[in-house]
Design a protein around this motif. Structure first.
Motif, mmCIF file in Angstrom:
data_model
loop_
_atom_site.group_PDB
_atom_site.id
_atom_site.type_symbol
_atom_site.label_atom_id
_atom_site.label_comp_id
_atom_site.label_asym_id
_atom_site.label_seq_id
_atom_site.Cartn_x
_atom_site.Cartn_y
_atom_site.Cartn_z
ATOM 1 N N SER A 230 0.829 -1.204 0.000
ATOM 2 C CA SER A 230 0.000 0.000 0.000
ATOM 3 C C SER A 230 0.862 1.252 0.000
ATOM 4 O O SER A 230 1.898 1.317 0.664
ATOM 5 C CB SER A 230 -0.935 0.004 1.206
ATOM 6 O OG SER A 230 -1.820 -1.103 1.137
ATOM 7 N N SER A 231 0.396 2.253 -0.736
ATOM 8 C CA SER A 231 1.138 3.501 -0.880
ATOM 9 C C SER A 231 0.744 4.530 0.166
ATOM 10 O O SER A 231 1.588 5.246 0.692
ATOM 11 C CB SER A 231 0.892 4.100 -2.266
ATOM 12 O OG SER A 231 1.353 3.265 -3.286
ATOM 13 N N CYS A 232 -0.552 4.648 0.408
ATOM 14 C CA CYS A 232 -1.073 5.801 1.141
ATOM 15 C C CYS A 232 -1.847 5.375 2.377
ATOM 16 O O CYS A 232 -2.665 4.457 2.316
ATOM 17 C CB CYS A 232 -2.001 6.611 0.233
ATOM 18 S SG CYS A 232 -1.277 7.051 -1.346
ATOM 19 N N PHE A 233 -1.609 6.079 3.452
ATOM 20 C CA PHE A 233 -2.305 5.822 4.708
ATOM 21 C C PHE A 233 -2.728 7.163 5.318
ATOM 22 O O PHE A 233 -2.055 8.175 5.139
ATOM 23 C CB PHE A 233 -1.394 5.099 5.705
ATOM 24 C CG PHE A 233 -0.945 3.731 5.255
ATOM 25 C CD1 PHE A 233 -1.607 2.597 5.692
ATOM 26 C CD2 PHE A 233 0.140 3.586 4.408
ATOM 27 C CE1 PHE A 233 -1.193 1.335 5.280
ATOM 28 C CE2 PHE A 233 0.564 2.331 3.989
ATOM 29 C CZ PHE A 233 -0.099 1.205 4.432
ATOM 30 N N ILE A 234 -3.846 7.135 6.029
ATOM 31 C CA ILE A 234 -4.258 8.293 6.826
ATOM 32 C C ILE A 234 -4.769 7.768 8.158
ATOM 33 O O ILE A 234 -5.583 6.838 8.202
ATOM 34 C CB ILE A 234 -5.365 9.123 6.143
ATOM 35 C CG1 ILE A 234 -4.924 9.610 4.769
ATOM 36 C CG2 ILE A 234 -5.749 10.326 7.013
ATOM 37 C CD1 ILE A 234 -6.027 10.317 3.986
ATOM 38 N N THR A 235 -4.290 8.366 9.227
ATOM 39 C CA THR A 235 -4.790 8.046 10.557
ATOM 40 C C THR A 235 -5.272 9.337 11.215
ATOM 41 O O THR A 235 -4.941 10.440 10.777
ATOM 42 C CB THR A 235 -3.703 7.400 11.444
ATOM 43 O OG1 THR A 235 -2.704 8.382 11.752
ATOM 44 C CG2 THR A 235 -3.040 6.232 10.753
ATOM 45 N N ALA A 236 -6.053 9.183 12.266
ATOM 46 C CA ALA A 236 -6.486 10.331 13.070
ATOM 47 C C ALA A 236 -6.256 9.990 14.531
ATOM 48 O O ALA A 236 -6.359 8.828 14.933
ATOM 49 C CB ALA A 236 -7.957 10.657 12.808
ATOM 50 N N GLU A 452 -3.805 13.179 -2.907
ATOM 51 C CA GLU A 452 -4.696 12.640 -3.924
ATOM 52 C C GLU A 452 -5.537 11.460 -3.440
ATOM 53 O O GLU A 452 -6.480 11.054 -4.118
ATOM 54 C CB GLU A 452 -3.893 12.215 -5.171
ATOM 55 C CG GLU A 452 -3.357 10.794 -5.182
ATOM 56 C CD GLU A 452 -2.178 10.552 -4.253
ATOM 57 O OE1 GLU A 452 -1.605 9.458 -4.276
ATOM 58 O OE2 GLU A 452 -1.817 11.475 -3.501
ATOM 59 N N SER A 453 -5.241 10.899 -2.277
ATOM 60 C CA SER A 453 -5.904 9.675 -1.834
ATOM 61 C C SER A 453 -6.436 9.866 -0.420
ATOM 62 O O SER A 453 -5.693 10.273 0.478
ATOM 63 C CB SER A 453 -4.918 8.500 -1.882
ATOM 64 O OG SER A 453 -5.540 7.311 -1.452
ATOM 65 N N PHE A 454 -7.733 9.571 -0.226
ATOM 66 C CA PHE A 454 -8.339 9.771 1.089
ATOM 67 C C PHE A 454 -9.685 9.073 1.144
ATOM 68 O O PHE A 454 -10.343 8.869 0.121
ATOM 69 C CB PHE A 454 -8.503 11.264 1.409
ATOM 70 C CG PHE A 454 -8.769 12.130 0.203
ATOM 71 C CD1 PHE A 454 -10.053 12.263 -0.315
ATOM 72 C CD2 PHE A 454 -7.735 12.799 -0.428
ATOM 73 C CE1 PHE A 454 -10.299 13.047 -1.427
ATOM 74 C CE2 PHE A 454 -7.977 13.590 -1.553
ATOM 75 C CZ PHE A 454 -9.263 13.716 -2.057
ATOM 76 N N SER A 455 -10.094 8.696 2.333
ATOM 77 C CA SER A 455 -11.412 8.099 2.562
ATOM 78 C C SER A 455 -11.665 8.128 4.064
ATOM 79 O O SER A 455 -10.932 8.775 4.813
ATOM 80 C CB SER A 455 -11.476 6.670 1.999
ATOM 81 O OG SER A 455 -10.514 5.845 2.618
ATOM 82 N N ASN A 456 -12.700 7.428 4.516
ATOM 83 C CA ASN A 456 -13.094 7.494 5.924
ATOM 84 C C ASN A 456 -11.984 7.028 6.861
ATOM 85 O O ASN A 456 -11.254 6.078 6.559
ATOM 86 C CB ASN A 456 -14.328 6.623 6.161
ATOM 87 C CG ASN A 456 -15.582 7.226 5.568
ATOM 88 O OD1 ASN A 456 -15.562 8.319 5.024
ATOM 89 N ND2 ASN A 456 -16.694 6.509 5.681
ATOM 90 N N VAL A 457 -11.910 7.696 8.006
ATOM 91 C CA VAL A 457 -10.952 7.334 9.056
ATOM 92 C C VAL A 457 -11.669 7.402 10.401
ATOM 93 O O VAL A 457 -12.410 8.353 10.667
ATOM 94 C CB VAL A 457 -9.730 8.292 9.061
ATOM 95 C CG1 VAL A 457 -8.819 7.987 10.248
ATOM 96 C CG2 VAL A 457 -8.960 8.189 7.753
#
Length: 755
Positions: A230-236, A452-457
């Motif tokens: 996986s390339s992209c991660f988002i955490t909160a 460029e990449s995002f979704s629910n967190v």
């Protein structure tokens, strides 16, 4: 046309009869001019260059005891030295010579080159360099797959692409086509046994012919044991120690595996807030950002490069002014974080107040949460605006920790930081969440490292996790686009089942949303070949309508075959809405081919869709060099320039410069409002985001040829950023500047993410 050969070069008349040459295996032999000429002619074949000039340049470099590698390297240096805007194809000659070096080195090391792929696989598995998953295929199947290899495709790289490919992506004793074939076989290994070889061959040809570019984590990690793809991660992060340190640990795990990560800290209480009932006890978000900063440095992706982390905070947070100053040189160094990439998450209400020059209120999320029961970070659109007006009505009564500031002045501070450092990135929160197909399951807090990449967190529960590829528009004809889009979507859906997410919340997200990001690169080349410019918005719109339709259609077809993503029920997709959660009526008004969108909407409601997010356009700064095209969907920085690398300057030019020189606009002198309008046009057909850099030339007369003394002003940059928001762009990546005709670059973070 190839130039007419001149009389015999100096190389033949130079006294070389007694020169001893040291071969790669250590043995010696007399210099053989015929062999050198043969290699030179091979490297120049089909290119608009004169091989004799290359031979002539080598004569002064021959000496007794010279090695074959030195001869080859000298030929490369000669070719690079002759590269120019009028003769750009010398860079392809240098690239072929570099690949020739690789071929010879591998032959010496392992005893053979191309020709026995099954043996190569066995040796690489025994050396623990290939994942044993490749042995899903029998020896007979591997031997059959080996017959697909086309060694000639190794000759397609220019020097920059050849060097990046060999240095960054290939394993020891591995050749390019072997790497691509192994990736293709592994990507197809999850297919039904009777289908996987058929699919693998399609994957291989699309990858090897540079029609589909695999993101760096896939190309670099897929073949090795236990690689994360996986390339992209988002955490909160929630406002408690357990969440803070848990997400710092997760950031370390992501960085270890080469991913780029976005971390949203908007829920954390501000400076001066309460801790354990004591006011003024909180140090705010910056100390925690500093820990993320140091984590990125310490966990350096196996020694390859430092980790890459973008930290996002919502524009209403009380710590925003200090957040903007945490990369300046002045002030308390203990509250600085120089190695993260800041992003501001901006609401429409703030932008409206910027335009109207109205006041904006910065507040503490902890006080708002405890006194009013509002978790402001989770809100967007009308819900946010209602809650925000309530908060402002409670100032000095219920809410005591706040700061009022003129919205326009705060935006000026943001712009000042962008011009000086390239950042913060801007994420337009309401635009992003309006286009979210999974509004029934949560919200999107911010953007990833490349915007460029995002979704629910959901903190501690779901962390955005996405796999990327890009379609190379420079090498893909319109008739091929439907098939290439289908292959790209299938590759990424298979990748989800092959990857090993680095922590539980990312696996939960992968399993629930099956988010992918099919992107594009080489738009500038696509336009140049058709003698079009970035002003041709109708043609750009139709190209991306085709792209958006076929990628979405491919995911629907996969849902027929494999089932819809598990959160499909209740999603905007399930209601008949399409790309960007837009109603079907929008497509009937804006699409060139309306009927197919009606059918697609009906099919998705009937069969579902396999992937909740499907398209996302990454910056592709480095991988575009390997692909031999311009990066992403932006204009080329310059028609021809030298990039400074560790071993010297390397020529960089678009692929079709020789034939379409006048149809390549240079981004370093292009009005960025044209870029914004073009990106906004594409964005309508892209369901996630586009990595949009803006490049402002600060020299006099660049944008104003009739006013040679005039240069760009802050007002011009301001109006461009406002246009980006008003036009529906979802984010602004780097702001770059040209000063004194010198390209001022920020750090290349996209290597850690999409590339």
């Amino acid at each position: 046309m190839q130039q007419t050969l001149s009389p015999q070069p100096n190389l033949l008349t130079h006294n070389t009869s007694n020169i001893q040459v040291i071969r790669r295996d250590g043995s010696t032999t007399l210099l053989n001019i015929a062999k050198i000429r043969s290699v030179v002619e091979w490297a120049c074949e089909g290119k608009e260059v004169n091989p004799i000039t290359l031979e002539a340049g080598l004569t002064t470099r021959l000496k007794n005891g010279v090695t074959t590698r030195e001869i080859q390297d000298n030929l490369i240096d000669c070719a690079l030295g002759m590269c120019s805007p009028s003769e750009p194809e010398w860079r392809y000659v240098a690239g072929r010579l570099h690949i020739w070096n690789l071929w010879k080195d591998v032959i010496v090391s392992r005893g053979y080159g191309y020709g026995d792929y099954a043996k190569t696989v066995r040796l690489q598995v025994e050396a623990n360099q290939y994942d044993r998953q490749i042995l899903t295929y029998s020896t007979e199947e591997l031997s059959l797959a080996g017959t697909w290899i086309n060694q000639e495709w190794d000759k397609d790289y220019d020097y920059a692409g050849a060097v990046l490919l060999t240095k960054r992506y290939l394993l020891p004793d591995e050749l390019p086509q072997e790497a691509f074939l192994t990736c293709a076989l592994l990507l197809a290994s999850v297919e039904a046994p009777q289908q996987r070889l058929i699919v693998a061959q399609q994957f291989y040809e699309a990858i090897a012919r540079r029609k589909i570019s695999l993101a760096t984590p896939i190309l670099a990690n897929l073949r090795i044991p236990n690689g994360s793809l996986s390339s992209c991660f988002i955490t909160a992060i929630d406002d408690n120690l357990e969440s803070i340190f848990g997400e710092i640990t997760n950031t370390a795990r992501i960085s270890k595996n080469g991913g780029g990560v976005g971390v949203n800290v908007s829920r954390i209480r501000s400076t001066g807030s309460w801790v354990m009932g004591k006011k003024n006890a909180s140090g705010g978000v910056v100390p925690w950002i500093k820990l993320l900063n140091d984590t990125a440095i310490a966990v350096n992706q196996g020694g390859r490069r430092a980790g890459a982390v973008t930290v996002g905070v919502d524009i209403w947070h009380l710590d925003v002014p200090e957040f903007l100053e945490m990369q300046t040189e002045n002030g308390d160094q203990r509250r600085k974080a120089y190695d993260v990439f800041p992003q501001l998450v901006i609401t429409d209400e703030f932008m409206r107040r910027v335009v109207a020059k109205q006041e904006w209120t910065l507040v503490d999320p902890y006080e708002v949460r405890t006194k009013l029961g509002i978790e402001l970070a989770t809100l967007w659109g009308e819900q946010f605006e209602t809650a925000y007006r309530q908060i402002e009505s409670e100032l000095d009564q219920t809410i005591t920790l706040y700061k009022k500031i003129n919205a326009r002045e705060l935006f000026k501070e943001i712009m000042r930081s962008q011009v000086e450092t390239g950042m913060p990135y801007l994420a337009f929160k309401d635009t992003i969440n309006r286009a979210n197909p999974n509004q029934h399951e949560g919200y999107i807090p911010g953007v990833n490292l490349c915007c460029e990449s995002f979704s629910n967190v959901k903190p501690g529960v779901e962390s955005h996790c996405c796999n990327l590829v890009s379609i190379n528009l420079a090498n893909t004809e319109e008739t091929e686009l439907p098939n290439i889009c289908q292959l790209a979507v299938r590759i990424l859906d298979n990748t989800i089942d092959l990857t090993n997410p680095p922590f539980a919340a990312s696996k939960n997200h992968n399993d629930k949303y099956r988010t992918i990001g099919v992107g594009c690169m080489g738009l500038a080349d696509w336009l140049a070949k058709r003698r079009l410019t970035y002003d041709h918005l109708s043609e750009i719109s139709y190209l991306f309508e085709e792209f958006g339709y076929w990628c979405t259609h491919a995911s629907m077809e996969l849902a027929k075959e494999r089932g819809a993503y598990s959160a499909f029920a209740g999603s905007e997709w399930s209601k008949g809405k399409l790309i960007g959660a837009k109603p079907l009526e929008w497509f009937l008004e804006n699409a060139r081919d309306q009927e197919r969108w009606v059918n697609l909407s009906q099919d998705i409601q009937t069969h579902g869709i396999r992937n909740s997010h499907i398209s996302a356009i990454a910056p592709n700064t480095s991988s575009s060099l390997v692909q031999g095209c311009t990066a992403s969907v932006l204009p080329a920085y310059s028609k021809f320039f030298y990039d400074k690398w560790a071993k010297g300057a390397v020529p960089i030019a678009p692929p079709f410069l020789q034939d379409f020189f006048w149809f390549y606009p240079e981004n370093k002198s292009l009005d960025q409002r044209k870029v914004v309008k073009a990106v906004a046009t594409m964005q309508k057909w892209i369901d996630t985001g586009i990595s949009m850099e803006l490049l402002f030339n600060l020299n006099q007369g660049v944008y104003f040829p009739n006013e040679p003394e005039r240069c760009l002003k802050a007002k011009d940059i301001y109006e461009t950023l406002i246009l980006a928001w008003e036009s529906g762009c979802k984010a602004v990546y780097y702001i770059r500047t040209v000063q004194k005709d010198d390209f001022k670059e920020s750090n290349d973070t996209c290597v850690a993410c999409a590339n």
